[in-house]
Design a protein around this motif. Structure first.
Motif, mmCIF file in Angstrom:
data_model
loop_
_atom_site.group_PDB
_atom_site.id
_atom_site.type_symbol
_atom_site.label_atom_id
_atom_site.label_comp_id
_atom_site.label_asym_id
_atom_site.label_seq_id
_atom_site.Cartn_x
_atom_site.Cartn_y
_atom_site.Cartn_z
ATOM 1 N N VAL A 158 0.951 -1.219 -0.019
ATOM 2 C CA VAL A 158 -0.066 -0.166 0.024
ATOM 3 C C VAL A 158 0.855 1.190 -0.140
ATOM 4 N N HIS A 159 0.491 2.397 -0.737
ATOM 5 C CA HIS A 159 1.095 3.496 -0.667
ATOM 6 C C HIS A 159 1.057 4.140 0.633
ATOM 7 N N PRO A 160 2.573 4.274 1.426
ATOM 8 C CA PRO A 160 2.046 4.908 2.556
ATOM 9 C C PRO A 160 2.130 6.620 2.845
ATOM 10 N N SER A 161 1.868 7.207 1.862
ATOM 11 C CA SER A 161 1.664 8.714 2.077
ATOM 12 C C SER A 161 0.569 8.796 2.689
ATOM 13 N N ASP A 162 0.209 9.998 3.386
ATOM 14 C CA ASP A 162 -0.923 10.681 3.942
ATOM 15 C C ASP A 162 -1.236 11.764 3.224
ATOM 16 N N THR A 163 -0.385 12.444 2.834
ATOM 17 C CA THR A 163 -0.628 13.860 1.998
ATOM 18 C C THR A 163 -1.026 13.547 0.460
ATOM 19 N N ALA A 164 -0.818 12.469 -0.126
ATOM 20 C CA ALA A 164 -0.905 12.037 -1.626
ATOM 21 C C ALA A 164 -2.327 12.125 -1.434
ATOM 22 N N PRO A 165 -3.082 11.379 -0.845
ATOM 23 C CA PRO A 165 -4.709 11.228 -1.166
ATOM 24 C C PRO A 165 -5.407 12.594 -0.912
ATOM 25 N N ALA A 166 -4.923 13.551 0.115
ATOM 26 C CA ALA A 166 -5.277 14.707 0.428
ATOM 27 C C ALA A 166 -5.131 15.517 -0.798
ATOM 28 N N LEU A 167 -3.785 15.529 -1.256
ATOM 29 C CA LEU A 167 -3.630 16.339 -2.464
ATOM 30 C C LEU A 167 -4.448 15.656 -3.663
ATOM 31 N N GLN A 168 -4.650 14.723 -4.001
ATOM 32 C CA GLN A 168 -5.488 14.135 -5.034
ATOM 33 C C GLN A 168 -6.985 14.744 -4.608
ATOM 34 N N SER A 169 -7.367 14.860 -3.634
ATOM 35 C CA SER A 169 -9.064 15.337 -3.317
ATOM 36 C C SER A 169 -8.930 16.733 -3.845
ATOM 37 N N LEU A 170 -7.919 17.483 -3.552
ATOM 38 C CA LEU A 170 -7.484 18.813 -3.949
ATOM 39 C C LEU A 170 -7.294 19.172 -5.498
ATOM 40 N N ASP A 171 -7.417 17.816 -6.305
ATOM 41 C CA ASP A 171 -6.829 18.080 -7.592
ATOM 42 C C ASP A 171 -5.543 18.620 -7.844
ATOM 43 N N ALA A 172 -4.569 18.341 -7.031
ATOM 44 C CA ALA A 172 -3.433 19.088 -7.295
ATOM 45 C C ALA A 172 -2.373 18.479 -8.376
ATOM 46 N N LYS A 173 -1.504 19.345 -8.944
ATOM 47 C CA LYS A 173 -0.445 19.167 -9.756
ATOM 48 C C LYS A 173 0.626 19.240 -9.209
ATOM 49 N N VAL A 174 1.620 18.378 -9.859
ATOM 50 C CA VAL A 174 3.142 18.171 -9.435
ATOM 51 C C VAL A 174 3.863 18.624 -10.421
ATOM 52 N N ARG A 175 4.977 19.534 -10.089
ATOM 53 C CA ARG A 175 6.073 20.027 -11.073
ATOM 54 C C ARG A 175 7.092 19.140 -10.985
ATOM 55 N N LEU A 176 7.829 18.609 -11.950
ATOM 56 C CA LEU A 176 9.167 18.017 -12.002
ATOM 57 C C LEU A 176 10.105 18.631 -12.896
ATOM 58 N N ILE A 177 11.308 18.650 -12.278
ATOM 59 C CA ILE A 177 12.259 19.421 -12.974
ATOM 60 C C ILE A 177 13.624 18.442 -13.200
ATOM 61 N N SER A 178 14.053 18.600 -14.441
ATOM 62 C CA SER A 178 15.466 17.795 -14.889
ATOM 63 C C SER A 178 16.388 18.598 -15.617
ATOM 64 N N ALA A 179 17.536 18.089 -15.710
ATOM 65 C CA ALA A 179 18.336 18.846 -16.711
ATOM 66 C C ALA A 179 17.627 18.641 -17.988
ATOM 67 N N ARG A 180 16.868 17.839 -18.251
ATOM 68 C CA ARG A 180 16.310 17.641 -19.512
ATOM 69 C C ARG A 180 15.041 18.754 -19.918
ATOM 70 N N SER A 182 11.360 20.349 -17.866
ATOM 71 C CA SER A 182 10.324 20.576 -16.722
ATOM 72 C C SER A 182 9.105 19.983 -17.154
ATOM 73 N N ARG A 183 8.248 19.351 -16.483
ATOM 74 C CA ARG A 183 6.863 19.015 -16.808
ATOM 75 C C ARG A 183 5.880 19.039 -15.747
ATOM 76 N N THR A 184 4.479 19.188 -16.050
ATOM 77 C CA THR A 184 3.742 19.187 -14.880
ATOM 78 C C THR A 184 2.569 18.263 -15.063
ATOM 79 N N ILE A 185 2.363 17.571 -14.101
ATOM 80 C CA ILE A 185 1.508 16.356 -14.191
ATOM 81 C C ILE A 185 0.458 16.257 -13.314
ATOM 82 N N GLY A 186 -0.687 15.714 -13.470
ATOM 83 C CA GLY A 186 -1.840 15.702 -12.433
ATOM 84 C C GLY A 186 -1.212 14.891 -11.301
ATOM 85 N N ILE A 187 -1.583 14.787 -10.143
ATOM 86 C CA ILE A 187 -1.102 13.995 -9.020
ATOM 87 C C ILE A 187 -1.533 12.413 -9.387
ATOM 88 N N ASP A 188 -2.622 12.356 -9.961
ATOM 89 C CA ASP A 188 -3.068 10.852 -10.283
ATOM 90 C C ASP A 188 -2.179 10.397 -11.227
#
Ligand SMILES: Cc1cc2nc3c(=O)[nH]c(=O)nc-3n(C[C@H](O)[C@H](O)[C@H](O)COP(=O)(O)OP(=O)(O)OC[C@H]3O[C@@H](n4cnc5c(N)ncnc54)[C@H](O)[C@@H]3O)c2cc1C
Ligand code: FES
Ligand code: FES
Lengths: 326, 209
Positions: A158-180, A182-188
């Motif tokens: 099972v996924h251990p995070s408490d904040t992840a389901p809360a963020l998903q209930s708030l329709d959050a997005k996540v920004r990822l960056i790398s030397a290549r 950046s991309r922004t994706i839905g938390i789902d």
């Protein structure tokens, strides 16, 4: 003692991304999960790239549209106590407050919370389990009282995070960056089901950093809650948890999102239960109906059928909290 | 009780590359048998998993140290600086016996790398007393019997210190919440809560620290 590694603490994001591009490098944030994984030899690292000198990744900023931009290094304590998060993104502050212990919340970050590794005792123990590249998920035939009742496949962690389901209930997005780039994706889209790839929990690549979590403005009349069921009030991970964010008008539920923790390898959204609420008044019988629906389709393992009842209870209590808070 | 738990896996090499360095250099071979890197006197080995020079600010004093990146703050405090107040209980973030303050905020020193504590102000239980005179908070633990065996006490006191720095008159619930990351095997919890409340009152009336 921990295994040996080198350690760098870059002072610019571009340096950090360059350091991370080397094979064997790993991100270090608060270290509350990573040090345990290294100690247990569940993960290896040649080099730790500490993010802690990168001020850009800290802090909670209100956006012009009423949303929030949360830096990945923001601690769980900051999320639990921030007045705006508490007032308008209640599921998130409640989830952060329910994680780990006070000291771990002072140290643990939101980015680390999303990227933490599974707590399955076979994964953390001396077992060459499927998630570590072996060919068996030992929990299937073994001790599985804390494992998945939804979404299990090659692996039933099972996924251990408490904040992840809360963020998903708030329709959050996540920004990822790398030397290549950046991309922004839905938390789902951040989390990966075992059927797709059972050796990773997220789509975050080894050379990528979670830089920010973006919250859209909450729905009109938003109320949120997180109900976490666990054996002890501190330290323990969710046996079952329910994050809910509802948009309410005077009479009825306009929008509903319910996402469970502790039941699946990813935060588990229960859309059918949400549908039972939308357009209706939030009454005790409605809540009961939605809670029952949330647990339907569960496929318990040999020792975790009790979770089905806990799902009903957690969802009913989270929704009742919200009803009481109106 | 204060002996470090022996973990046989401590002797495993970390990676193939790490293993090759350990068999090829004598400096690294010491690490294979679990011997900590020698104190400041020895020069840093120049392989890529060697020691690094750091400065730690502990209880208002600066310490120059050579540490390995993998050394945790608790072991550097105890084994290198002789500050044995912080206790290794579980060494995995589950008991609170190792609690210290970093920039005034409570933190588990077993889950903190020493290299990450640079540039931070570290406060341990040894930093609370003024010479031989214990602080009002420590005095309150004595007066209220806030301990039995005492093993968890330095961690409890530091958790309380962290609380009282931000909340000068905490309610019982606030004390319980702030102290919830510290286990007491002796079950002195009721007395611990009383100690913290008494300390809060003493700090206010006496202006004591
Ligand atoms: C005793 C104990 C109890 C706990 N209880 C709970 C609990 O109840 N609920 C809960 O949710 N968690 C719990 N945790 C887990 C952990 O403390 C938290 O999840 C914490 O938020 C992790 O954050 P961190 O900054 O310490 O992560 P770290 O340990 O620094 O990192 C964790 C992982 O994420 C990666 N990572 C970190 N930040 C980033 C980033 N910005 N980008 C890309 N990768 C990144 C790291 O490489 C590592 O693999 C517990 C931990 C312990 C030790
Ligand atoms: S020794 Fe650090 S929390 Fe137990
Ligand atoms: S006094 Fe003995 S463990 Fe707390």
């Amino acid at each position: 003692m921990l295994p040996r590694f080198t350690h760098v603490q870059p002072t610019s994001i571009s340096d950090a991304l360059r350091e991370l591009a080397a094979p064997g490098a790993r991100v270090l944030a608060g270290g509350t999960d990573l040090l345990g994984c290294l100690r247990d030899r569940a993960v290896t690292a040649d080099k730790l790239v500490s993010l802690n000198a990168l001020a850009e990744l800290r802090g909670i900023r209100e956006q012009g549209d009423g949303g929030l931009r949360i830096g990945a290094l923001t601690t769980l304590t900051e999320l639990a106590t921030h007045p705006v998060v508490r007032a308008r993104f209640g599921a998130l502050s409640a989830a952060a407050a329910a994680a780990a212990s006070p000291q771990l919340r002072n140290q643990g970050t939101l980015g680390g919370n999303l990227c933490q590794r599974p707590r399955c005792w076979y994964f953390r123990g001396d077992f060459p389990c499927a998630r570590k590249g072996g060919d068996t998920c030992f929990a299937k035939e073994g001790e599985n009282q804390l494992h998945a009742v939804f979404g299990g496949d090659v692996c039933v962690m099972v996924h251990p995070s408490d904040t992840a389901p809360a963020l998903q209930s708030l329709d959050a997005k996540v920004r990822l960056i790398s030397a290549r780039g950046s991309r922004t994706i839905g938390i789902d889209a951040l989390f990966v089901l075992p059927a797709k790839d059972h050796t990773r929990e997220t789509v975050v690549e080894a050379d990528e950093i979670v830089s920010d979590i973006l919250l859209p403005p909450p729905p009109a009349g938003a109320v949120g809650a997180y109900r976490k069921i666990r054996a002890r009030g501190v330290w323990d991970f969710a046996i079952v948890g329910a994050a809910v964010t509802l948009g309410l008008d005077k009479k009825s539920v306009r929008q509903a999102r319910i996402v469970l923790s502790g039941v699946a390898p990813v935060p588990w959204r229960v859309a059918e239960a949400e549908r039972l609420l939308v357009g209706h008044e939030l009454s005790a019988p409605r809540i009961e109906q939605a809670a029952t629906q949330a647990s339907s389709g569960a496929a318990p393992l040999s020792a975790n059928a009790y979770k089905v009842m806990l799902i009903r209870g957690a969802v009913a209590e989270a929704l009742s909290d919200v009803m009481g808070a109106r | 009780m204060t002996d470090r738990k022996k973990d046989p896996r401590d002797q495993q090499p970390v990676s193939r590359r790490g293993f090759l360095t350990t068999v090829s250099t004598s400096a690294a071979a010491a690490a294979v048998v679990g011997v900590a890197a020698p104190a400041a006197a020895a020069p840093a080995p120049r392989d890529d998993t060697g020691t690094v020079a750091i400065v730690l600010r502990v209880n208002g004093r600066r310490h120059r140290l050579l540490v390995e990146p993998r050394d945790r703050l608790i072991s550097v405090l105890r084994e290198r600086l002789g500050l044995t107040g912080a206790k290794p209980g579980c060494e995995r973030g589950e008991c609170g016996a190792c609690t210290v303050l970093l920039d005034g905020v409570t933190r588990y020193s077993c889950m903190t790398l020493a290299v990450e504590a640079q540039e931070r102000e570290i406060t341990t239980i040894e930093g609370l007393a003024q010479g031989e005179e214990v602080s009002a908070l420590q005095q309150a633990f004595i007066a209220e019997d806030g301990y039995q065996c005492g093993f968890c006490t330095p961690g409890q006191v530091m958790a309380a210190e962290g609380l009282l720095r931000t909340n000068t008159s905490p309610t019982v619930d606030a004390v319980r919440a702030a102290m919830s990351g510290n286990l007491c095997r002796c079950g002195a919890y009721g007395h611990i809560v009383k100690s913290v409340q008494q300390a809060a009152a003493a700090r206010k009336t006496g202006g004591a620290k």
